[in-house]
Design a protein around this motif. Sequence first.
Motif, mmCIF file in Angstrom:
data_model
loop_
_atom_site.group_PDB
_atom_site.id
_atom_site.type_symbol
_atom_site.label_atom_id
_atom_site.label_comp_id
_atom_site.label_asym_id
_atom_site.label_seq_id
_atom_site.Cartn_x
_atom_site.Cartn_y
_atom_site.Cartn_z
ATOM 1 N N ASP A 73 -1.401 -14.949 39.792
ATOM 2 C CA ASP A 73 -0.972 -13.936 38.820
ATOM 3 C C ASP A 73 -1.793 -12.668 39.047
ATOM 4 N N LEU A 74 -1.241 -11.729 39.819
ATOM 5 C CA LEU A 74 -1.980 -10.521 40.181
ATOM 6 C C LEU A 74 -1.348 -9.280 39.575
ATOM 7 N N LYS A 75 -2.192 -8.371 39.154
ATOM 8 C CA LYS A 75 -1.742 -7.034 38.791
ATOM 9 C C LYS A 75 -2.303 -6.045 39.811
ATOM 10 N N PHE A 76 -1.639 -4.883 39.897
ATOM 11 C CA PHE A 76 -2.024 -3.875 40.875
ATOM 12 C C PHE A 76 -2.281 -2.545 40.176
ATOM 13 N N VAL A 77 -3.233 -1.783 40.701
ATOM 14 C CA VAL A 77 -3.564 -0.467 40.156
ATOM 15 C C VAL A 77 -3.383 0.576 41.248
ATOM 16 N N PRO A 78 -3.134 1.820 40.881
ATOM 17 C CA PRO A 78 -2.939 2.872 41.897
ATOM 18 C C PRO A 78 -4.181 3.057 42.767
ATOM 19 N N GLU A 79 -3.952 3.409 44.023
ATOM 20 C CA GLU A 79 -5.070 3.642 44.941
ATOM 21 C C GLU A 79 -5.976 4.755 44.432
ATOM 22 N N SER A 80 -5.391 5.711 43.702
ATOM 23 C CA SER A 80 -6.179 6.829 43.194
ATOM 24 C C SER A 80 -7.256 6.382 42.207
ATOM 25 N N GLU A 81 -7.082 5.197 41.617
ATOM 26 C CA GLU A 81 -8.067 4.667 40.673
ATOM 27 C C GLU A 81 -9.227 3.966 41.382
ATOM 28 N N PRO A 117 -4.750 -4.681 44.511
ATOM 29 C CA PRO A 117 -4.871 -5.829 43.592
ATOM 30 C C PRO A 117 -6.087 -5.673 42.683
ATOM 31 N N HIS A 118 -5.936 -6.076 41.423
ATOM 32 C CA HIS A 118 -6.958 -5.878 40.398
ATOM 33 C C HIS A 118 -7.348 -7.250 39.853
ATOM 34 N N ILE A 119 -8.559 -7.725 40.183
ATOM 35 C CA ILE A 119 -9.000 -9.056 39.762
ATOM 36 C C ILE A 119 -9.284 -9.053 38.271
ATOM 37 N N ARG A 120 -8.688 -10.042 37.553
ATOM 38 C CA ARG A 120 -8.841 -10.161 36.101
ATOM 39 C C ARG A 120 -9.334 -11.572 35.758
ATOM 40 N N PRO A 121 -9.636 -11.856 34.479
ATOM 41 C CA PRO A 121 -10.186 -13.179 34.115
ATOM 42 C C PRO A 121 -9.344 -14.356 34.581
ATOM 43 N N MET A 122 -7.996 -14.236 34.519
ATOM 44 C CA MET A 122 -7.164 -15.370 34.936
ATOM 45 C C MET A 122 -7.209 -15.638 36.431
ATOM 46 N N ASN A 123 -7.827 -14.722 37.205
ATOM 47 C CA ASN A 123 -7.948 -14.936 38.641
ATOM 48 C C ASN A 123 -9.178 -15.737 39.021
ATOM 49 N N VAL A 124 -9.977 -16.129 38.025
ATOM 50 C CA VAL A 124 -11.075 -17.078 38.230
ATOM 51 C C VAL A 124 -10.729 -18.343 37.452
ATOM 52 N N THR A 125 -10.569 -19.448 38.151
ATOM 53 C CA THR A 125 -10.109 -20.678 37.517
ATOM 54 C C THR A 125 -11.256 -21.404 36.827
#
Length: 446
Positions: free
Chosen positions: A72-80, A55-63
């Motif tokens: 609303d979560l996005k995910f990034v590869p473990e390699s990153e 999971p990749h924390i972005r601005p919309m994940n802070v209310t």
Amino acid sequence: MMKPAKIESSDSPQFFDESEVPDGWELKKLCEDLILDIQPGFACGKNTRDGQGIPHIRPMNVTEKGQIDLTDLKFVPESECSKPERFVNEGDVIFNNTNSPALVGKTAYYNLPEPRAFSNHMTRLRCNKELIDPVFCAMVLHQKWREGYFKSVCNNHVSQSSVGRQVLLDTQILLPPLAEQQRIVARVEALLSHVNATRERLNRVPLIMKRFREAVLQSAIEGRLVQLDSCEKKSINDEDTEVSLPQSWRLEAIENHVSRLTNGYVGPTRDIYIESGIPYLLARHIKKHKIIFDQRTFISEEFNQKNRKSILKKGDVLVVQSGDIGQTAVVDDDHVGHNCHALIVITPKGESLDGHYLSIYFSSITGQNATRQIQTGITLKHLNCKDVKKIKIPLPTLAEQREIVRRVGLLFERADAIDREVEVAGRRCERLTQAVLGKAFRGELK
């Protein structure tokens, strides 16, 4: 234990002076030993919403309430995410460094046990817990966002604003002793829990009032609001409708009780608008049983004369023909002489049908179901006048119709008053929240 990050101080605008510092408190910048580590996040073009990866924390994940929201979560590869500095952990403070001017600076305490990655629009802070409580730090920074501090110090770019690392670290806060910080956090959380509970109850009221209005409208056209002649019911079976009505009521087609039922102009509109002239109503002007002519449109007298069939008269009922189908309003003195687009115009026969009663019918659950059943079209649903004419409505005497209209009006006035009271109470909750937080970080919260 980690040593505080070596951070240089620079000049930046602040909102405090020495006279505002309570006894035993200090006026300090974050760079003055309060932060052990500051780390920006990272961008990743390979993010997805498929739940695979980290999971990749972005601005919309802070209310805007300063809380973590993982809806609303996005995910990034473990390699990153091979380096530990790319993760936010429980106990960290997460700061939104890039956003719109109004939102940049939102801050939250990360209170979740699972580590997560965070984007380059976020900055992770790790506090020196011997000097500053992380929850207190997050609350203070988020309050400074509420007060507009970060908007005042951000860099404005073409489409967004940002708060740089050094500007963040140069942020001044009023810092009480550690034990007092923890007392303030506990006190604020206790007080705001009561405020938030009240706010949650208030947030349920609009749905309650929506259902109340629906019940009033449905009761009105079923004869349960007023029965002047008889309290007995009779069942009426029709090929399209089966209803139970008071003895004096009838089930009759709309076309038998109107002198006009036509649609407004249907066709391209952009080319017919002018800066001033004959007011021209559109579907968007029909809101909550009223004509709200806010975004004004006008047509020429010449065009008006070509479409005389849909010039409005007092008492006409307007029904939205496409879009928010079935929404209605009754023409009042302010809109007599106007013309309209994509609205069905109905002129009731005054001796047998009251326009406001007809509007109540269309707004009721039964009326909405009736218009839904006759909608036509594939890509754009709409109503045809010939089908609307055939709709059969429960029809009481004219005296009963008028009494129903009066009682619905009184009940809706009360509902509107409750809506206003809820709105005022909501603003009071917000002011109380601001007051609690303001006092807390000025040393005035007992």
